[in-house]
Write a protein that holds these residues in place. Sequence first.
Motif, PDB file in Angstrom:
ATOM      1  N   PRO A 265      23.359  29.113  18.648  1.00  0.00           N
ATOM      2  CA  PRO A 265      23.839  27.715  18.707  1.00  0.00           C
ATOM      3  C   PRO A 265      23.099  26.798  17.746  1.00  0.00           C
ATOM      4  CG  PRO A 265      22.565  28.297  20.682  1.00  0.00           C
ATOM      5  CD  PRO A 265      22.815  29.576  19.947  1.00  0.00           C
ATOM      6  N   GLU A 266      21.855  27.108  17.424  1.00  0.00           N
ATOM      7  CA  GLU A 266      21.083  26.270  16.500  1.00  0.00           C
ATOM      8  C   GLU A 266      21.732  26.230  15.114  1.00  0.00           C
ATOM      9  OE1 GLU A 266      18.574  27.392  19.826  1.00  0.00           O
ATOM     10  OE2 GLU A 266      19.694  28.626  18.393  1.00  0.00           O
ATOM     11  N   TRP A 267      22.394  27.305  14.735  1.00  0.00           N
ATOM     12  CA  TRP A 267      23.019  27.361  13.413  1.00  0.00           C
ATOM     13  C   TRP A 267      24.188  26.395  13.307  1.00  0.00           C
ATOM     14  CZ3 TRP A 267      21.626  29.838   8.977  1.00  0.00           C
ATOM     15  CH2 TRP A 267      22.580  29.878   7.945  1.00  0.00           C
ATOM     16  N   LYS A 268      24.939  26.285  14.369  1.00  0.00           N
ATOM     17  CA  LYS A 268      26.169  25.479  14.354  1.00  0.00           C
ATOM     18  C   LYS A 268      25.882  23.982  14.263  1.00  0.00           C
ATOM     19  CE  LYS A 268      28.717  28.962  16.985  1.00  0.00           C
ATOM     20  NZ  LYS A 268      27.633  29.949  16.881  1.00  0.00           N
ATOM     21  N   LYS A 269      24.668  23.574  14.555  1.00  0.00           N
ATOM     22  CA  LYS A 269      24.319  22.154  14.520  1.00  0.00           C
ATOM     23  C   LYS A 269      24.476  21.578  13.119  1.00  0.00           C
ATOM     24  CE  LYS A 269      20.488  19.087  15.800  1.00  0.00           C
ATOM     25  NZ  LYS A 269      19.084  19.061  16.301  1.00  0.00           N
ATOM     26  N   MET A 270      23.936  22.265  12.101  1.00  0.00           N
ATOM     27  CA  MET A 270      24.052  21.824  10.710  1.00  0.00           C
ATOM     28  C   MET A 270      24.421  22.988   9.790  1.00  0.00           C
ATOM     29  SD  MET A 270      20.829  19.142  10.328  1.00  0.00           S
ATOM     30  CE  MET A 270      21.194  18.812   8.610  1.00  0.00           C
ATOM     31  N   PHE A 271      24.941  24.058  10.403  1.00  0.00           N
ATOM     32  CA  PHE A 271      25.320  25.266   9.671  1.00  0.00           C
ATOM     33  C   PHE A 271      24.163  25.783   8.806  1.00  0.00           C
ATOM     34  CE2 PHE A 271      29.317  23.205  10.700  1.00  0.00           C
ATOM     35  CZ  PHE A 271      30.022  24.266  11.274  1.00  0.00           C
ATOM     36  N   GLY A 272      22.969  25.694   9.369  1.00  0.00           N
ATOM     37  CA  GLY A 272      21.799  26.290   8.734  1.00  0.00           C
ATOM     38  C   GLY A 272      21.030  25.385   7.796  1.00  0.00           C
ATOM     39  N   ARG A 273      21.521  24.194   7.527  1.00  0.00           N
ATOM     40  CA  ARG A 273      20.843  23.337   6.546  1.00  0.00           C
ATOM     41  C   ARG A 273      19.555  22.716   7.090  1.00  0.00           C
ATOM     42  NH1 ARG A 273      26.354  22.451   5.573  1.00  0.00           N
ATOM     43  NH2 ARG A 273      26.993  23.272   3.526  1.00  0.00           N
TER      44      ARG A 273
END
Length: 568
Positions: A265-273
């Motif tokens: 879920p952490e990835w979806k917050k800023m798509f990894g940026r």
Amino acid sequence: MENPITRNCCNHQLWLVILISFVLCFVLFGFDYSALIGIQERVTVPFANYENSISTHKSKSPQLPEILNQTSIAPIKADDLREDNVQQKLKADDPREDNVQQKLKADDLREENVQKKPVKADDLREDNVQQKPVKDFCLGRYVYIHHIPSRFNQDLLENCGSITAGTEHNMCPYLVNSALGHEVENSQAILSNKSWHSTNQFLLEVIFHFRMKKYKCLTNDSSLASAIYVPFYAGIDISRYLWHFNISVRDQSAFELVRWLVEKPEWKKMFGRDHFFVAGRIAWDFRRQTDNESDWGSKLMFLPESNNMSMLAIESSSWKNDYAIPYPTCFHPSKESEVFQWQDKMRRQTRPFLFSFAGAPRPDLQDSIRSKIIEECLASKDLCKLLVCDYGVNGAINCDNPVNVMKLFQNSVFCLQPPGDSYTRRSIFDSILAGCIPVFFNPGTAYAQYKWHLPKNYSKYSVYIPVEDVEDWRAGINQTLLRIPENRVLAMREEVIKIIPRIIYADPRSRMETIEDAFDLAVKGILERIERVRKVLREGKDPSIGFAEEDHYRFTYSGYVGETLNRI
């Protein structure tokens, strides 16, 4: 004969006259009975031994204590007779400890005075008292550490014997003491205290991870985090396969890591940026641009998912999502005083050599200027000192021992820092640590790299002698350096010494409170980068624009603040 009865009567009349006269005089002179009564009441408190000697019966005269006979009686105000004030008013000259400790102003103890002290209405409101705002020190600085599978970090250390497969180096001894290496024996008194270790220059990612575990603003709630740290030991992983392995093996860990990350879920917050990781090797080792088996490194940083992450490495490439942070040196202080002591030592250091060079020639590199530098150093005789670091046994003894390297640089005014196998080298930071002014020949060696850690105006701390081609070599280094005025040399050296805290990594097992070291500045830099991306998102713009693009002018000779002393 006179009658006795008559004589007695006259005597009685005489005494009656005297008594009446006495009473009249007493009244005429206005004796204040109330004062006497007040005295009696006042002495009952401080002189408990006389409680029974002062009677309230008017037929007896008051027996006052001796101390009252020695002092004048001060006039007594009406308020002094109030019971609550009388009980708490004590004589200032009473030597007894219990009276001294209990001496208070009567008016301050009166309940009505205490209640009449001015109180703001807002201060009495319960909700205001409980909800008083407290500044969050970590606001905007929280970092969440991803709990990635151990095969991406810890398992690599447990199999340390395979880290440098295909080479003669054994990395296992360097992993002790939180990856700082063994303590250095200071037999020649070159180093100070026990903060020096035999640190391997390629273990930055492990040292950084140990430091991050002690970071002040860690959070277990990823929704609060301003940045997501991925503790992937990318450099150690690829070191196992750089020699004699095909590209599918070299790329395997990269593919597995990004697949794991994008499912969280952490990835979806800023798509990894908002994700970043640290590599202990140069960025070019992770930017293989083709799938030719003969090409070097992995393609980790060319995967679509990796384009949304930032990489901190000991040397950056020309792509904008690479950031260079200093190589780890051998100095890892555990407290501020050790840093200050070392800086003072470098200020007092005597430097008999004008310049020095520690390194080896690169005959296999066509454009290398190292051979020319070694020739000039040898020709300069007493002006230059050379420490040869070749690939043989003697080279390992000479340059792997920090005592030898630091002794050379401490005795030198300038330290030559040409490119090596790549633009950068750890020797840059060793020379700064020794208070030796670095001399650069290419902007990619430092100016285009360590922008979070080194001054923007490079002429404040270094000398820049640009060399575009080894065939263009024309002037002597010693003549160039000798032309620099002494006052400028002293100013540059002081600037170099001031930089020392910014390029060292403190011992992960301790914490310094007042100094920002290389780790602190790296975290600060990546947080600022991610915040700029958030600002772009808030403005409704595309955050991918400029995030991971290639900067073709990054290593050119323009765009740097400073002055070129000479063109060799």
